[in-house]
Motif scaffolding. Sequence first.
Motif, mmCIF file in Angstrom:
data_model
loop_
_atom_site.group_PDB
_atom_site.id
_atom_site.type_symbol
_atom_site.label_atom_id
_atom_site.label_comp_id
_atom_site.label_asym_id
_atom_site.label_seq_id
_atom_site.Cartn_x
_atom_site.Cartn_y
_atom_site.Cartn_z
ATOM 1 N N LYS A 149 0.913 -1.418 -0.050
ATOM 2 C CA LYS A 149 0.003 -0.057 0.006
ATOM 3 C C LYS A 149 0.932 1.314 0.001
ATOM 4 N N THR A 150 1.846 1.413 0.832
ATOM 5 C CA THR A 150 2.749 2.487 0.882
ATOM 6 C C THR A 150 3.457 2.622 -0.476
ATOM 7 N N THR A 151 3.966 1.663 -0.946
ATOM 8 C CA THR A 151 4.548 1.559 -1.851
ATOM 9 C C THR A 151 3.802 2.023 -3.316
ATOM 10 N N LEU A 152 2.501 1.866 -3.384
ATOM 11 C CA LEU A 152 1.568 2.082 -4.248
ATOM 12 C C LEU A 152 1.342 3.753 -4.387
ATOM 13 N N VAL A 153 1.080 3.960 -3.018
ATOM 14 C CA VAL A 153 0.771 5.530 -2.962
ATOM 15 C C VAL A 153 2.333 6.233 -3.281
ATOM 16 N N ARG A 154 3.254 5.945 -2.978
ATOM 17 C CA ARG A 154 4.768 6.573 -3.066
ATOM 18 C C ARG A 154 4.923 6.593 -4.746
ATOM 19 N N SER A 155 4.509 5.522 -5.453
ATOM 20 C CA SER A 155 4.961 5.327 -6.668
ATOM 21 C C SER A 155 4.275 6.280 -7.689
ATOM 22 N N VAL A 156 2.745 6.733 -7.222
ATOM 23 C CA VAL A 156 1.906 7.357 -8.358
ATOM 24 C C VAL A 156 1.789 8.784 -7.608
ATOM 25 N N SER A 157 2.049 9.176 -6.567
ATOM 26 C CA SER A 157 1.948 10.668 -6.015
ATOM 27 C C SER A 157 2.646 11.822 -6.773
ATOM 28 N N GLU A 158 1.964 12.585 -7.071
ATOM 29 C CA GLU A 158 2.534 13.617 -7.764
ATOM 30 C C GLU A 158 3.531 14.763 -6.680
ATOM 31 N N ILE A 159 3.160 14.549 -5.478
ATOM 32 C CA ILE A 159 3.957 15.296 -4.306
ATOM 33 C C ILE A 159 4.777 14.195 -3.561
ATOM 34 N N ARG A 160 5.548 14.781 -2.689
ATOM 35 C CA ARG A 160 6.203 13.889 -1.758
ATOM 36 C C ARG A 160 5.197 13.373 -0.912
ATOM 37 N N PRO A 161 5.013 11.807 -0.701
ATOM 38 C CA PRO A 161 3.816 11.635 -0.091
ATOM 39 C C PRO A 161 4.189 11.459 1.370
ATOM 40 N N LEU A 162 2.951 11.831 2.305
ATOM 41 C CA LEU A 162 3.211 11.725 3.633
ATOM 42 C C LEU A 162 3.034 10.289 4.087
ATOM 43 N N ASN A 163 4.141 10.030 4.812
ATOM 44 C CA ASN A 163 3.711 8.254 5.276
ATOM 45 C C ASN A 163 4.306 8.312 6.998
ATOM 46 N N THR A 164 3.542 7.191 7.573
ATOM 47 C CA THR A 164 4.028 7.334 8.958
ATOM 48 C C THR A 164 4.667 5.947 9.049
ATOM 49 N N GLU A 165 5.583 5.627 8.345
ATOM 50 C CA GLU A 165 6.150 4.346 8.335
ATOM 51 C C GLU A 165 7.173 4.457 9.625
ATOM 52 N N GLU A 166 7.240 3.456 10.466
ATOM 53 C CA GLU A 166 8.073 3.251 11.746
ATOM 54 C C GLU A 166 8.976 1.905 11.426
ATOM 55 N N VAL A 167 10.257 1.809 12.107
ATOM 56 C CA VAL A 167 10.796 0.770 11.801
ATOM 57 C C VAL A 167 10.416 -0.374 13.210
ATOM 58 N N VAL A 184 -17.300 -6.576 -9.673
ATOM 59 C CA VAL A 184 -15.947 -5.753 -9.079
ATOM 60 C C VAL A 184 -14.915 -6.172 -10.081
ATOM 61 N N PRO A 185 -14.065 -4.908 -10.620
ATOM 62 C CA PRO A 185 -12.955 -4.906 -11.367
ATOM 63 C C PRO A 185 -11.864 -5.638 -10.821
ATOM 64 N N MET A 186 -10.961 -6.273 -11.541
ATOM 65 C CA MET A 186 -9.735 -6.708 -11.099
ATOM 66 C C MET A 186 -8.669 -6.650 -11.840
ATOM 67 N N VAL A 187 -7.567 -6.359 -11.421
ATOM 68 C CA VAL A 187 -6.350 -6.103 -12.448
ATOM 69 C C VAL A 187 -5.155 -6.437 -11.872
ATOM 70 N N ASP A 188 -4.156 -6.736 -12.603
ATOM 71 C CA ASP A 188 -2.779 -7.145 -12.051
ATOM 72 C C ASP A 188 -1.998 -5.781 -11.839
ATOM 73 N N CYS A 189 -0.980 -5.812 -11.191
ATOM 74 C CA CYS A 189 -0.260 -4.415 -10.720
ATOM 75 C C CYS A 189 0.893 -4.552 -10.518
ATOM 76 N N ASP A 190 2.116 -3.905 -10.432
ATOM 77 C CA ASP A 190 3.199 -3.755 -9.646
ATOM 78 C C ASP A 190 3.172 -2.511 -9.177
ATOM 79 N N ALA A 191 3.065 -2.533 -7.724
ATOM 80 C CA ALA A 191 2.852 -1.406 -7.019
ATOM 81 C C ALA A 191 4.173 -0.361 -6.984
ATOM 82 N N ARG A 192 5.381 -1.035 -7.584
ATOM 83 C CA ARG A 192 6.899 -0.475 -7.616
ATOM 84 C C ARG A 192 6.567 0.655 -8.940
ATOM 85 N N VAL A 193 5.767 0.177 -9.834
ATOM 86 C CA VAL A 193 5.609 0.894 -10.987
ATOM 87 C C VAL A 193 4.797 1.885 -11.401
#
Length: 205
Positions: A35-53, A170-179
């Motif tokens: 999910k984080t990867t998808l948002v990061r890959s398509v966002s036209e701004i620097r995405p806000l995320n709350t990732e922690e180690v 319900v539509p279903m598609v393949d994806c690569d969240a990194r691309v």
Amino acid sequence: MGSAISELPSHRTPLADAAETGLKIVVVGGFGVGKTTLVRSVSEIRPLNTEEVMTQAGVGVDETGDVATKTTTTVAFDFGRISLNERMVLYMFGAPGQERFWFLWDRLFSGTLGAVVLVDTRRMDDSWYAIDRLEHHRTPFVVAVNRFDDDTVRHSLDEIRQALALPERVPMVDCDARVRESGKNVLITLVDHLYELAMAQEATP
């Protein structure tokens, strides 16, 4: 509306002065599904995320399973933005995947136009809660199957649909969240689905 997304430039762009309509969508799915990867890959701004180690406190609480190499986790939500055109903007909220953060989901669903359910075929059972909550809220959604490099068994979309008991509507598609292009195609699918639902509702006497 879908073509407007596909024509977006690849660089990070400021919000247009003419922007006046904001559409909210959420990206949901199991822990470590992308999910984080998808948002990061398509966002036209620097995405806000709350990732922690991830720490020892999560051992025995967060089920890592096939994502044992994962070292960070979202503890609130991810946020990104993509412009559909000069006036319309899509705001993306990525929900945390761990069960202990599921209480946040209902709040994220408030005011949501539609959703993307990301699925990892190695852990399809993790998708049930997301689908159940969206159906409970009557939120339209599409399913995107995030294909991982180490997934040795490549199930077809028809097999995945059957396993998830998803109706044909319900539509279903393949994806690569990194691309980025692949992520944009997921959003195009969702926007087109929402448009079709809106047109069908207007046509209903």
